[in-house]
Design a protein around this motif. Structure first.
Motif, PDB file in Angstrom:
ATOM      1  N   ARG A 149       0.825  -1.216   0.000  1.00 31.28           N
ATOM      2  CA  ARG A 149       0.000   0.000   0.000  1.00 31.28           C
ATOM      3  C   ARG A 149       0.860   1.269   0.000  1.00 31.28           C
ATOM      4  O   ARG A 149       1.830   1.381   0.751  1.00 31.28           O
ATOM      5  N   ASP A 150       0.493   2.224  -0.844  1.00 32.22           N
ATOM      6  CA  ASP A 150       1.109   3.548  -0.821  1.00 32.22           C
ATOM      7  C   ASP A 150       0.599   4.259   0.440  1.00 32.22           C
ATOM      8  O   ASP A 150      -0.607   4.489   0.574  1.00 32.22           O
ATOM      9  N   LYS A 151       1.517   4.552   1.342  1.00 31.19           N
ATOM     10  CA  LYS A 151       1.102   5.205   2.600  1.00 31.19           C
ATOM     11  C   LYS A 151       1.612   6.638   2.669  1.00 31.19           C
ATOM     12  O   LYS A 151       1.797   7.186   3.755  1.00 31.19           O
ATOM     13  N   THR A 152       1.875   7.232   1.536  1.00 28.36           N
ATOM     14  CA  THR A 152       2.404   8.589   1.547  1.00 28.36           C
ATOM     15  C   THR A 152       1.276   9.592   1.807  1.00 28.36           C
ATOM     16  O   THR A 152       0.105   9.312   1.557  1.00 28.36           O
TER      17      THR A 152
ATOM     18  N   THR B 144     -10.019   7.530  -0.380  1.00 31.01           N
ATOM     19  CA  THR B 144      -8.780   7.228  -1.106  1.00 31.01           C
ATOM     20  C   THR B 144      -8.813   7.804  -2.526  1.00 31.01           C
ATOM     21  O   THR B 144      -7.841   8.424  -2.980  1.00 31.01           O
TER      22      THR B 144
ATOM     23  N   HIS C 130      -2.684   9.186   2.946  1.00 32.99           N
ATOM     24  CA  HIS C 130      -3.102   7.789   2.806  1.00 32.99           C
ATOM     25  C   HIS C 130      -2.613   6.983   4.004  1.00 32.99           C
ATOM     26  O   HIS C 130      -1.411   6.833   4.212  1.00 32.99           O
ATOM     27  N   VAL C 131      -3.553   6.465   4.792  1.00 32.70           N
ATOM     28  CA  VAL C 131      -3.144   5.766   6.004  1.00 32.70           C
ATOM     29  C   VAL C 131      -3.469   4.278   5.944  1.00 32.70           C
ATOM     30  O   VAL C 131      -2.670   3.443   6.339  1.00 32.70           O
ATOM     31  N   GLY C 132      -4.619   3.937   5.417  1.00 31.34           N
ATOM     32  CA  GLY C 132      -4.971   2.517   5.319  1.00 31.34           C
ATOM     33  C   GLY C 132      -5.538   1.960   6.606  1.00 31.34           C
ATOM     34  O   GLY C 132      -5.488   0.759   6.839  1.00 31.34           O
ATOM     35  N   ASP C 133      -6.091   2.829   7.459  1.00 33.30           N
ATOM     36  CA  ASP C 133      -6.615   2.360   8.740  1.00 33.30           C
ATOM     37  C   ASP C 133      -8.119   2.064   8.689  1.00 33.30           C
ATOM     38  O   ASP C 133      -8.705   1.672   9.686  1.00 33.30           O
TER      39      ASP C 133
ATOM     40  N   ILE D 134      -6.197   0.139  -1.932  1.00 35.80           N
ATOM     41  CA  ILE D 134      -4.900   0.808  -1.921  1.00 35.80           C
ATOM     42  C   ILE D 134      -4.939   1.938  -2.955  1.00 35.80           C
ATOM     43  O   ILE D 134      -5.584   1.815  -4.002  1.00 35.80           O
TER      44      ILE D 134
END
Ligand SMILES: C[S@@+](CC[C@H](N)C(=O)[O-])C[C@H]1O[C@@H](n2cnc3c(N)ncnc32)[C@H](O)[C@@H]1O
Length: 286
Positions: free
Chosen positions: A35-38, A77, A41-44, A50
């Protein structure tokens, strides 16, 4: 667009430099990596996709300044990618709490192209919501969306909320598919002729039997009038939905039960036919 740049009518990709676009996927197998977490973008949010998925869709099927509608916007997202890539982004999310939190997050993303972004709280199966989407598009100066993204619940695999209308709490598969059919029809009406739509969806098992939910939803979109352009298979990394810490137990269950663990989902690409009398550009098929 710069002077001698040659593009398709639906993207800014410079065809004279087509070999240089190493990050744009042209294959049907999507191995997007972690996953791109920049940035924001957290993904929580359990069940968010993604960012590389909307990145791929926006890059291939929209131009800068165009409008993208995400009818299941979740934590935003798609809308964050819209800001990054200079596309106006309109989301619809049924849960007001999630919509509010997503806006807070989206607002922290930089907006280098100064595009409008908004989230409507609503049920994407309803005509009322479709009218509100259209009204916002009008406010933004357009009559229709240039691209639509759908990432609905995979029926009851993740229960998102207890709200009426939440697709994750529809009681039967048949009722779920009918609701997907409604969303597909609204999406069709909201999209401009020759515009693209992406549906991100996976399959599920019920009572030791595989339910091909992805293909069933795909058929509902075709029934709504869309032309199928691609069945892309996206690898799922470290995300065995619903299995939590019991990954090894699931492996055991798969062995005993004679089934396979899902390591993929679909990114289905559709196109609305061009307006009557307007032919697709040469070389545009399939
Ligand atoms: C799979 S998630 C989408 C996640 C999103 N792509 C992201 O990255 O954050 C599906 C979302 O659809 C919302 N939802 C469920 N039923 C809905 C409906 N009828 N109309 C609009 N949103 C709905 C859920 O609350 C959930 O946030």
């Amino acid at each position: 667009m710069q002077g001698n740049q040659k593009t398709t009518e639906f993207s800014d990709i410079d065809l004279s430099r087509w070999k240089d676009y190493n990050d744009v996927i042209l294959d049907s197998l999507w191995l997007l990596g972690p996953r791109d977490k920049t940035g924001p973008h957290v993904g929580d949010y359990w069940g968010n996709f993604i960012p590389q998925i909307p990145y791929q869709v926006l890059t291939r099927f929209t131009k800068r300044g165009e409008v993208v509608v995400d009818l299941f916007s979740g934590m935003g997202t798609t809308l964050i990618e819209c800001k990054r890539l200079g596309r106006a982004g309109l989301g619809v999310e049924i849960d007001p709490g999630v919509a509010g939190r997503s806006l807070e997050r989206i607002n922290t993303a930089e907006n280098p192209y100064n595009v409008p972004v908004a989230v409507l709280v609503g049920d994407s199966t309803t005509t009322l919501t479709a009218k509100r989407v259209r009204a916002t598009l009008k406010e933004w100066g357009g009559a229709a969306a240039d691209c639509i993204i759908l990432h609905p619940p995979y029926h009851d695999i993740i229960r998102f909320s207890e709200r009426d209308g939440d697709l994750s709490r529809v009681s039967t598969e048949a009722a779920f598919l009918d609701k997907i059919g409604l969303v597909a029809r609204h999406a069709y009406e909201l999209l401009k002729p020759a515009g693209f739509m992406a549906l991100v969806i996976g399959d599920k098992y019920v009572d030791s039997q595989l339910v091909p939910l992805g293909f069933m939803c795909m058929q509902r979109c075709i029934d709504a009038g869309f032309v199928l352009k691609a069945i892309n298979v996206k690898e799922i990394l470290n995300n065995e939905r619903g299995k939590g810490k019991n990954g090894n137990l699931w492996k055991y269950r798969a062995l005993v039960g004679g089934f396979y663990l899902f390591k993929h989902e679909y990114v289905l690409i559709f196109r609305k036919p061009a307006a009557r009398g307007k032919r697709a550009p040469k070389g545009a098929s399939p």
